[in-house]
Design an enzyme around this catalytic site. Structure first.
Site, PDB file in Angstrom:
ATOM      1  NE  ARG A 148      -6.269  -3.362   2.632  1.00 14.86           N
ATOM      2  CZ  ARG A 148      -6.788  -2.760   3.680  1.00 14.86           C
ATOM      3  NH1 ARG A 148      -7.919  -3.203   4.209  1.00 14.86           N
ATOM      4  NH2 ARG A 148      -6.196  -1.729   4.229  1.00 14.86           N
ATOM      5  CB  SER A 183      -1.421  -5.284   4.697  1.00 17.12           C
ATOM      6  OG  SER A 183      -0.729  -4.703   5.801  1.00 17.12           O
ATOM      7  CD  GLU A 186       1.771  -2.236   4.998  1.00 10.19           C
ATOM      8  OE1 GLU A 186       2.985  -2.110   4.786  1.00 10.19           O
ATOM      9  OE2 GLU A 186       0.926  -2.242   4.089  1.00 10.19           O
ATOM     10  CD  GLU A 187      -7.068   1.043   6.381  1.00 14.46           C
ATOM     11  OE1 GLU A 187      -7.964   1.917   6.292  1.00 14.46           O
ATOM     12  OE2 GLU A 187      -7.154  -0.066   5.818  1.00 14.46           O
ATOM     13  N   GLY A 188      -4.087  -0.348  10.242  1.00 17.71           N
ATOM     14  CA  GLY A 188      -4.362  -0.248  11.672  1.00 17.71           C
ATOM     15  C   GLY A 188      -3.171   0.252  12.463  1.00 17.71           C
TER      16      GLY A 188
END
Length: 511
Positions: A148, A183, A186-188
């Site tokens: 990112r 994003s 999304e990761e979380g």
């Protein structure tokens, strides 16, 4: 009585016995045949039921996910029952492989190296996945905060790294599904799915566990709050319907607040004057290293903080080993001055009240495990005292006690432990009581905690929106019922032939 009379009586008695035997229907050939056929039929019924429903030799399908983080890349190999694919098969991790070298974002100047670095781990996957399953095994690469940041700094370099990675992964015999940047949300969210899926909380509709993830460049917090409808700060809300249950998940990812980037933030704040030496309370007494100023500001996380004055090329970084002063320094990397919502964590980001237990993984676990501080039943004051003692330990002693650990990692444990405690208590608002609800975890039931499993589950549709239909009886119960019914039928058959049972008669007396 004469012997002839006795012989006549005996003959008469034997005749009566033969007559009774001839009249007994159980000695009839037809009755015997029917009985034998009935028993054979019942045995056949039970045998067929058992064999037809006997579990077959398990066959599996496989999936591969590469976690391209900021500091390193890891490969995870998953499998699940092939006959229960799509909605019911439970996925398990069977192998993991840490790629040697830094994360793929570090190869911006030599993109081909990013692809080459994955070769060894991918060859392990080729050996572990049966050849007959190679072409149908999905292969995913998800990149997180490191890419990112690179994409923000140099989009073309980011694309070149992905091209190199794609070229390398396509040489392997799997079903390559592409590489992309996840994003922060999304990761979380996928980390939350992983933790609760592995703990069997989703398919049973149990109270869920929150997820705390800490990497090198970002950190995530995700949980299901009480009385939260997602309308306040909707960008931090994700709605899931899983196994027939609805979840409104709060999740936020703080880019630049992973432990590596926070270290740069902290150092850049302490060297704004451009001094040639820095005494740092977050490092052990006796620690000393020479660092380049350019390394502090080569990331988007700190580039805006670079002083306008001309900086020297290097500065000497020494340790002072003071936990309390370190924590005060670290509080300055957070902004608690503003909040436009009903409640915030830091930097003006909305966060509802914490709810339920939490699983803290990735760097949370590795740092706190090294420090022997994973037991959260210990009071926070005791944790602070332990960190105070550890940070004050002379650097030479620390090296002597941990000769196998790389100096770079070893030097940063005081800083990282202090940052974790500050992030949890000052940043996320964990209190003395709620801190006890945190569990530092590496794995759950043999699978690593992290976003990768949740990511694959989502892309392969392995978690249904509605609860799958369960069989009315388990296999053992089914066999038991069939056996019981067979015996019952046999008993009814026997009772129905009662009219044909032999009747008792008085035996003649021998005189």
């Amino acid at each position: 009585m004469s012997s002839s009379t006795m012989n006549d009586d005996e003959d008469e008695y034997n005749g009566e016995l033969r007559e009774m035997k001839d009249k007994n229907p159980w000695h009839s050939p037809v009755t015997i045949l029917i009985t034998v056929i009935g028993v054979i039929a019942i045995v056949a019924l039970v045998t067929v039921a058992v064999l037809y429903n006997k579990p077959l030799l398990q066959k599996y399908k496989y999936g591969i996910v590469l976690d391209a983080g900021s500091s390193h890349t890891a490969m995870y190999l998953y499998r699940w029952p092939a006959e229960k694919d799509n909605n019911t098969g439970h996925v398990e991790q069977i192998h993991s492989c840490k790629v040697k070298g830094p994360g793929i974002s570090s190869y911006s100047s030599s993109p081909w190296g990013a692809g080459q670095s994955l070769t060894v781990c991918m060859q392990e996957a080729v050996q572990l996945v049966p050849g007959s399953r190679h072409q149908e095994t999905p292969l995913y690469l998800g990149a997180t905060a490191g890419m990112r940041l690179l994409n923000m700094e140099n989009a073309s370099a980011s694309e070149e790294v992905f091209e190199a990675v794609t070229g390398a992964l396509q040489t392997f015999p799997f079903s390559y599904q592409g590489a992309r940047i996840l994003s922060g949300q999304e990761e979380g969210a996928f980390g939350w799915v992983t933790v609760n899926y592995l703990d069997d909380r989703l398919n049973q509709g149990l109270k869920t566990t929150g997820a705390l993830d800490l990497g090198g460049a970002s950190t995530q917090i995700s949980f299901v709050p009480e009385d939260y409808d997602g309308t306040e700060s909707p960008n931090n809300s994700v709605t899931f319907r899983l196994y027939g249950n609805d979840y409104i998940l709060y999740t936020h990812s703080f880019l630049c607040y992973g432990k590596d980037q926070v270290l740069r933030l902290a150092l850049s704040q302490q060297t704004q004057a451009g001094q040639s030496a820095l005494s740092d309370p977050c490092f052990h007494p006796g620690y000393s290293d020479t660092k380049k100023y350019s390394s502090l500001y080569e990331t988007p996380c700190t580039s805006s903080r670079k002083p306008e004055t001309v900086l020297p090329a290097e500065f000497t970084h020494t340790g002072a080993g003071n936990f309390a002063k370190c924590q005060e320094k670290l509080k300055h990397v957070f902004d608690f001055s503003k909040c436009g919502y009903s409640k915030c964590s830091f930097n003006g980001v909305f966060q509802p009240p914490l709810n339920g237990p939490f699983g803290a993984f990735s760097a949370y676990y590795f740092v706190m495990n090294f420090l022997n501080l994973t037991d959260t039943s210990v009071p926070l004051d005791t944790v602070k005292k332990a960190l105070t003692r550890y940070c004050a330990t002379p650097w030479d002693q620390v090296i002597a006690e941990h000769p196998t650990i790389k100096v770079k990692y070893l030097a940063e444990y005081c800083f990282s432990g202090t940052y974790i405690l500050t992030l949890l208590t000052n940043g996320y608002n964990f209190t003395e009581d709620s801190y006890r609800d945190i569990k530092f975890i590496k794995q759950i039931r043999g699978s690593d905690a992290g976003w990768t499993l949740g990511y694959m589950l989502n892309l392969t549709n392995m978690i249904p929106a509605e609860a799958p239909d369960a069989p009315p009886l388990p296999y053992s119960g089914y066999v038991s019922v069939v056996t019981l019914m067979s015996l019952l039928i046999f008993a009814v058959l026997v009772i129905s032939m009662r009219p044909f049972w032999p009747r008792c008669s008085k035996q003649p007396h021998i005189i």
